[in-house]
Each structure stands twice: as structure tokens, then as C-alpha cells.
Motif scaffolding. Sequence first.
Motif, PDB file in Angstrom:
ATOM      1  N   HIS A  97       0.865  -1.182   0.000  1.00 50.33           N
ATOM      2  CA  HIS A  97       0.000   0.000   0.000  1.00 50.33           C
ATOM      3  C   HIS A  97       0.901   1.232   0.000  1.00 50.33           C
ATOM      4  O   HIS A  97       1.864   1.300   0.761  1.00 50.33           O
ATOM      5  CB  HIS A  97      -0.907   0.032   1.229  1.00 50.33           C
ATOM      6  N   SER A  99       0.980   5.629  -0.189  1.00 51.55           N
ATOM      7  CA  SER A  99       0.338   6.945  -0.187  1.00 51.55           C
ATOM      8  C   SER A  99       1.338   7.950  -0.763  1.00 51.55           C
ATOM      9  O   SER A  99       2.440   8.094  -0.241  1.00 51.55           O
ATOM     10  CB  SER A  99      -0.044   7.368   1.233  1.00 51.55           C
ATOM     11  N   GLN A 101       2.518  11.685  -1.548  1.00 53.39           N
ATOM     12  CA  GLN A 101       2.289  12.952  -0.866  1.00 53.39           C
ATOM     13  C   GLN A 101       2.961  14.147  -1.514  1.00 53.39           C
ATOM     14  O   GLN A 101       2.531  15.273  -1.325  1.00 53.39           O
ATOM     15  CB  GLN A 101       2.759  12.820   0.586  1.00 53.39           C
TER      16      GLN A 101
END
Length: 153
Positions: A97, A99, A101
Motif C-alpha cells: 500500500h 500513499s 504525498q
Amino acid sequence: MSSALPASNPDILAHVEQFWEGRKPRSPIYQFLLGDVSFIHASKGLVRARLLLTNNHVNAHGGIHGSVSATIVDWVGGMAVAAWDNRVKTGVSTDIHISYQSTAKDGEWVEIEGKANKVGRSLAFTTATIWKVVDDKPGPVIATGSHTKFLSV
């Protein structure tokens, strides 16, 4: 910003570097994208490395490509598992996973951290952070990730 690191362990660092040098020629994608990565720290279950981004690492907008960040999270998770107990089998991915940014561009350095949070008999759970290097220190976070590895292979 990054937290304080435990002292780098020269024996673990040597193991991780040797493990990487043995693995790199057998993985064309890692060799292509991460052939010039340099380890700067290793301690139990924790590695840090730096990479100078090139045209091969960026997308059409000039920022680090999402697939490159994903490859880095995958790679550094395995390196963190290798640093856990000097193992030479780091398993296969079962889950990643990420993310996203921020970004970094061609010609900029990134610092990469992989941390093995738990290594069991069959699974390992790792986290990763990729920072843009600013003034020779980790600056803005580019991406964070979690990575689960199946070890019994």
C-alpha cells in the motif's frame, strides 16, 4: 521529518550491501531503477539508502513516477527484512500500500527508509518512507508505504 536513528551496525550494513549486490543482477527492474542506490545506514530491521533520480525515474510531468515509488517500497521492504537477522531469503510480496504525498524531479536526491516492524515465521510487515533530500537531510515526504511479505518460500 525523520526520527532519530539507532546507530548503524557495520556488520548488518555489510550484510545488506552484499545481499543487494547478489540480488541486483538477477532482477532486471531493480537493476534498471535502483542500480545506483547507496546504503547509508543499517541496523536491526532498518535500512536507509539514497538514490539520485534520473530521467528513467520520472513521469511525463517530470516528477518521480508512481511505479518507481512502488518499486522502491517493494525493494526496501525486502532489504529491511534482510537487515532483521542477516537473512538471505526475504520472501515475496502479498500486499503493498502506498500513499503519494509530494514529488521529486530528475537530478534530485531521495532518501529511502525501510523498517521491518515484525518478522515472524511466515509473514513480515514492513513500512517505507521516501523523502526528497534538502540540504543533505530528509525533507518533504514523497511517499509512504506498507508492505507485507510471505517468508515461507
